[in-house]
Design an enzyme around this catalytic site. Structure first.
Site, PDB file in Angstrom:
ATOM      1  N   GLY A 258     -16.507  26.015  -7.986  1.00  0.00           N
ATOM      2  CA  GLY A 258     -15.963  24.862  -7.255  1.00  0.00           C
ATOM      3  C   GLY A 258     -16.842  23.639  -7.410  1.00  0.00           C
TER       4      GLY A 258
ATOM      5  N   GLY B 212     -15.822  20.036  -6.242  1.00  0.00           N
ATOM      6  CA  GLY B 212     -15.564  19.767  -4.835  1.00  0.00           C
ATOM      7  C   GLY B 212     -16.731  19.067  -4.163  1.00  0.00           C
ATOM      8  NE  ARG B 213     -14.649  16.976   1.040  1.00  0.00           N
ATOM      9  CZ  ARG B 213     -13.339  17.094   0.880  1.00  0.00           C
ATOM     10  NH1 ARG B 213     -12.708  16.205   0.125  1.00  0.00           N
ATOM     11  NH2 ARG B 213     -12.648  18.053   1.450  1.00  0.00           N
TER      12      ARG B 213
ATOM     13  N   GLY C 160     -20.716  30.527   1.872  1.00  0.00           N
ATOM     14  CA  GLY C 160     -20.469  29.587   2.967  1.00  0.00           C
ATOM     15  C   GLY C 160     -18.997  29.345   3.175  1.00  0.00           C
ATOM     16  CB  THR C 161     -15.993  30.862   1.573  1.00  0.00           C
ATOM     17  OG1 THR C 161     -16.464  30.557   0.261  1.00  0.00           O
ATOM     18  CG2 THR C 161     -14.482  30.689   1.634  1.00  0.00           C
TER      19      THR C 161
ATOM     20  CB  ALA D 211     -24.128  31.795   7.350  1.00  0.00           C
TER      21      ALA D 211
ATOM     22  CG  ASN E  73     -22.799  25.185   9.516  1.00  0.00           C
ATOM     23  OD1 ASN E  73     -23.826  24.828   8.954  1.00  0.00           O
ATOM     24  ND2 ASN E  73     -21.917  24.327   9.998  1.00  0.00           N
TER      25      ASN E  73
ATOM     26  CG  HIS F 234     -15.026  19.943  10.422  1.00  0.00           C
ATOM     27  ND1 HIS F 234     -15.085  20.679  11.585  1.00  0.00           N
ATOM     28  CD2 HIS F 234     -16.120  20.310   9.687  1.00  0.00           C
ATOM     29  CE1 HIS F 234     -16.153  21.458  11.550  1.00  0.00           C
ATOM     30  NE2 HIS F 234     -16.788  21.260  10.424  1.00  0.00           N
ATOM     31  CG  HIS F 235     -13.531  16.512   6.032  1.00  0.00           C
ATOM     32  ND1 HIS F 235     -12.568  17.138   5.288  1.00  0.00           N
ATOM     33  CD2 HIS F 235     -14.609  17.338   6.014  1.00  0.00           C
ATOM     34  CE1 HIS F 235     -13.018  18.283   4.826  1.00  0.00           C
ATOM     35  NE2 HIS F 235     -14.266  18.440   5.247  1.00  0.00           N
TER      36      HIS F 235
ATOM     37  CE  LYS G  14     -13.461  23.421   8.955  1.00  0.00           C
ATOM     38  NZ  LYS G  14     -13.908  24.147   7.734  1.00  0.00           N
TER      39      LYS G  14
END
Length: 274
Positions: free
Chosen positions: A15, A18-19, A105-106, A129, A131, A162-163, A166
């Site tokens: 990925g 992605g950001r 982190g998914t 995790a 986060n 969140h943005h 999401k």
């Protein structure tokens, strides 16, 4: 399957366009003793064939974005996965086959995906995790401690924002905070979680853990845990303004996992909080 580390940790980034993929690329490139050796994207993605460093807004790294996931797991010592649940499930199988460290982190992981991660952890080191932020993982611990000290005279509400892009709600971090609070109080999370309220809901049940998910703009991530009783309110909060906090935590997790045996680890293990 063990790996021999030669002092330079080789990192794979799925990925990569992605950001979070870009943030991970920048973090690895800026960290001494680490290097990006593979970066991937889904088939037909416009980033395929581009240099992952340029894609992340830094100097070229000489690594082009490919869709060769199996090759990435053969080349990398560790793969940092912040993709989607279905992709993460496939990555778990590849990590197990190659003995590659997998840092996950998914969010939005379901039972089937979790089963794949559990199976991989029997063969390699998996750090998972909701986060990867170091501050957020301290928030998990503080939430657990406070919930264990305050009885259910204190209502627990978890608010996250969140943005607009999401796709899951409540966030994996918010749910993790709720689970930490429920565990500290010795109650089954699914029995006390209220994930949304609408209409005439009646009075708030004692012991409920409520969630509110806000979406808008470019907010990276904000999480608050509120303990509200008659006459006073305690709030714990972390507000992230840069994805590099997540990238730093993920890379710290990968380096912590170097040389460790198979197992499913958490950021609490990485930070020595267990």
């Amino acid at each position: 399957m063990g790996r021999h580390y030669d002092g330079i940790m080789k990192i794979g980034i799925p990925g990569a366009a992605g950001r979070m993929g870009q943030a991970l690329t920048r973090q690895v490139a800026a960290t001494e003793g680490c290097t990006v050796v593979a970066a991937t994207e889904v088939p037909d993605h416009p980033a395929l064939g581009r240099d992952c460093g340029v894609l992340a807004g830094i100097e070229p790294l000489g690594v082009t974005v490919s869709e060769e996931s199996p090759a990435m797991f053969r080349a990398a010592d560790a793969v940092l996965d912040f993709t989607l649940p279905g992709a993460t499930s496939g990555h778990a199988a590849l990590a197990a086959a190659e003995g590659t460290i997998l840092v996950v982190g998914t969010t939005g992981i379901g039972e089937a995906e979790q089963a794949a991660l559990d199976a991989a952890a029997a063969r390699t080191a998996v750090v998972q995790a909701p986060n990867m932020s170091l501050a957020v993982n301290l928030l998990f611990r503080l939430t657990e401690q406070v919930a264990g000290l305050l009885d259910d005279d204190y209502d627990i509400e978890i608010v996250e924002m969140h943005h607009r892009h999401k796709i899951d709600a409540p966030s994996g971090t918010a749910l993790g905070l709720g689970r930490a609070a429920a565990s500290a109080r010795g109650v089954p999370f699914d029995e006390v979680a209220a994930r949304g309220r609408d209409g005439v809901t009646g009075a708030r049940p004692r012991g409920e853990i409520g969630f509110a998910a806000l979406r808008g703009g470019d907010v990276i991530g904000e999480h608050s845990v509120i303990f509200a009783a008659d006459g006073e309110r305690l709030e714990l909060a972390v507000r992230s303004s840069n994805r590099q906090t997540y990238a730093r935590g993920a890379l710290q997790a990968a380096r912590w996992a170097e040389g460790r045996g198979p197992g499913l680890y958490t950021m609490a293990d990485v930070l020595g909080l267990t």
